[in-house]
Design an enzyme around this catalytic site. Structure first.
Site, PDB file in Angstrom:
ATOM      1  CG  HIS A 190      -2.093  -0.927   1.078  1.00 29.69           C
ATOM      2  ND1 HIS A 190      -3.016  -0.808   0.070  1.00 29.69           N
ATOM      3  CD2 HIS A 190      -2.476  -2.006   1.809  1.00 29.69           C
ATOM      4  CE1 HIS A 190      -3.925  -1.760   0.192  1.00 29.69           C
ATOM      5  NE2 HIS A 190      -3.625  -2.499   1.236  1.00 29.69           N
ATOM      6  CD  GLU A 432      -6.033 -16.799 -19.013  1.00 28.90           C
ATOM      7  OE1 GLU A 432      -5.247 -16.084 -18.368  1.00 28.90           O
ATOM      8  OE2 GLU A 432      -7.232 -16.953 -18.685  1.00 28.90           O
ATOM      9  CG  ASP A 456      -1.782 -17.219 -16.588  1.00 25.78           C
ATOM     10  OD1 ASP A 456      -0.775 -17.566 -15.960  1.00 25.78           O
ATOM     11  OD2 ASP A 456      -2.884 -17.016 -16.048  1.00 25.78           O
ATOM     12  CB  CYS A 503      -6.829  -7.695 -20.515  1.00 26.21           C
ATOM     13  SG  CYS A 503      -6.938  -9.472 -20.254  1.00 26.21           S
TER      14      CYS A 503
END
Length: 541
Positions: A190, A432, A456, A503
């Protein structure tokens, strides 16, 4: 001049004087209290005070950076109220007859070690969060605020620290802090995410090169390359002053691209979408002027829940995103659990090679009761926006047909209940696996679109575990074999008049933008921060 190499996690260049904050932790003393129950009450009181502090920090963060980043502190509050965490501390106090400070510190170390040992990089990064919240409780117990990196002594400085907790990072005064460098940390933490949100150049992982004696020295930090120059010579200083000016001008020019079409000089258009993991990420999508969402990783709704997310919970999340995006397409990937994304309540068996195991569509097809809950939520939400459904890890035509059969059953149930949904909702698949590329023509006849998951696809094409750092030199996403796989998928999609996008991380790789344009990709979906730089590259092609 000394040069240090770390990992750049937030782009930008900062030039200034180093400040090493006095945040060094101290050993927590072990004591044997006379009344363990009073010590339990001390802990509970300190925990409640820490929760109240986090509420204030959450409200401040929401006001300054938006609700999405403020959710971190909701998570921190939940950590402090987690029954396992609380029970561990209170049991340690009563059974071992130790003071509250020691029990909190010991539990924090235990939980942090548990998170750090997980295969999931997202969960590994939570080790820093549990230490952060525990240190807050200990500070309350000891009646002190502790050192803070937010104090730069009144001047604009570059922070150099062992590490920065998320709560420390969000309190940095951006009018005085030019950037920061830490010895430890994670790119998925974070702290790193907040640095990017705040626009602060940041570098992590300099390790043993961290030297408190550098306090007061001049430094140059490059958050893109991860380089730190301590006491730079005149030539280096002049070079980076020029780079800093160029970077700031580049950011200004990128903002001028908002609202402009994503097309090459010759008129070739590409749809430029963004990837998200949570509804709160939509703010970044809109701020960076993405034309849609090409990948909503719905598994985060499962990863961040302690139990099965209900249909209503999922419906609200999907509807919120759809409504905020208006007419723009929102492609939601059905849950991709398994491999490096493990969820305890799924009770998945241990696998020696989980990347080749029980994951994604394989779970959905063999546990349709889970799949149907998500599909009902997705279909219901489709009445509120432009939603498409995307199936991951497809290797055969039969898998697609089986998934569509379950989807049709859910549609029939909704029609029977007079529940509205988009009757023409698009259904696509992730490309993928090599199998999906080889079967691309047959698969294209079954679906409305392809979206290539390059992470992948690279892993399975090159037989390289993408979680294994020792294989980094072999897992080359620029490999001709991977690029040929992409070309084959695009050509098959276009033969069947469906669109094909990317993507995976490769979509944002500007060195491949020319290749992707020549291959005829219809859409690129990238992290929100990559949208404008990629639009710039396409418009200048």
């Amino acid at each position: 001049m000394g040069m240090i190499r770390g990992v750049g996690v937030s782009a930008g260049i900062a030039i200034g004087v180093i400040h090493v904050p006095d945040t060094a932790g101290h050993a927590v003393e072990r004591r044997s209290p006379d009344d363990p129950q009073s010590e339990v009450e001390r802990f509970r009181s300190a925990r409640d005070a820490a929760v109240a502090q986090l509420k204030q920090l959450r409200d401040r963060t929401a006001a300054e950076f938006g609700e999405g980043k403020a959710e971190l502190f909701d998570t921190h509050r939940l950590m402090l109220q987690d029954p396992d965490y609380v029970e561990s501390i209170e049991d340690l106090i009563t059974s071992s007859k130790v003071n509250a400070e020691f029990a909190v510190n010991s539990t924090a170390e235990q939980f942090a070690a548990m998170f750090a040992a997980m295969d999931n990089s997202y969960m590994q990064a939570r080790a820093a969060d549990v230490k952060d919240v525990s240190r807050r409780v200990i500070n309350v117990l000891e009646g002190r605020r502790g050192g803070t990196a937010a104090d730069t002594g009144g001047d604009s400085r570059i922070i150099l620290a062992e590490d920065l907790a998320p709560s420390e990072t969000v309190q940095l005064d951006r009018s005085k802090v030019l950037g920061f460098v830490t010895a430890r940390g994670s790119a998925n933490s974070h702290t790193a995410i907040l640095a990017r949100t705040m626009g602060l150049p940041a570098i992590i992982g300099i390790g043993d090169a961290f030297d408190p004696a550098d306090d007061g020295r001049t430094a140059v930090i490059d958050g893109t390359s991860g380089l730190v120059f301590v006491d730079p010579d005149e030539k280096t200083l002049a070079e980076y002053q020029g780079r800093k000016a160029q970077f700031e001008e580049h950011l200004r020019l990128l903002q001028e691209l908002k609202g402009k079409p994503t097309e090459t000089k010759s008129g070739q258009q590409v749809r430029l979408y963004a990837n998200i993991g949570r509804p709160s990420d939509v703010a970044a999508v809109l701020a960076n002027d993405a034309e849609g969402i090409g990948l909503f990783r719905s598994e985060f709704l499962y990863l961040e829940s302690e139990d099965w997310p209900t249909e209503e919970f999922q419906f609200e999340a999907y509807r919120e995103v759809a409504q905020k995006m208006g007419d723009r397409l929102v492609v939601i990937r059905t849950l991709d659990i398994g491999a490096d994304k493990q969820v305890g309540y799924f009770n998945l068996e241990h696998e020696d090679n989980p990347a080749l195991g029980y994951r994604a569509i394989r779970i959905c097809l063999t546990r349709p009761e889970i799949f149907k809950v998500q599909l009902r939520a997705l279909l219901r939400a489709s009445a509120y926006g432009n939603i498409a459904i995307m199936l991951p890890m497809i290797t055969s035509v039969q898998e697609v047909r089986d998934a569509k059969k379950i989807l049709d059953e859910v549609k029939d149930e909704l029609r029977g209940g007079h529940v509205d949904f988009d009757e023409r909702i698009q259904v696509g698949i992730m490309i993928e696996t090599p199998a999906s590329v080889i079967m691309a023509d047959e698969l294209a006849a079954e679906v409305d679109f392809f979206s290539i998951g390059t992470n992948d696809l690279t892993q399975y094409t090159l037989a390289c575990d993408r979680q294994n750092p020792n294989l980094a030199r072999f897992a080359d996403p620029h490999s001709p074999a991977v690029l040929r796989m992409i070309r084959m998928a695009v050509e098959a999609a276009h033969r069947h008049n469906i669109w094909c996008g990317i993507c995976g991380e490769l979509g944002a790789d500007l060195s491949l933008t020319d290749t992707f344009l020549r291959l005829g990709l219809d859409e690129l979906s990238v992290p929100p921060a990559s949208v404008l730089p990629l639009r710039n590259a396409i418009r200048n092609h």
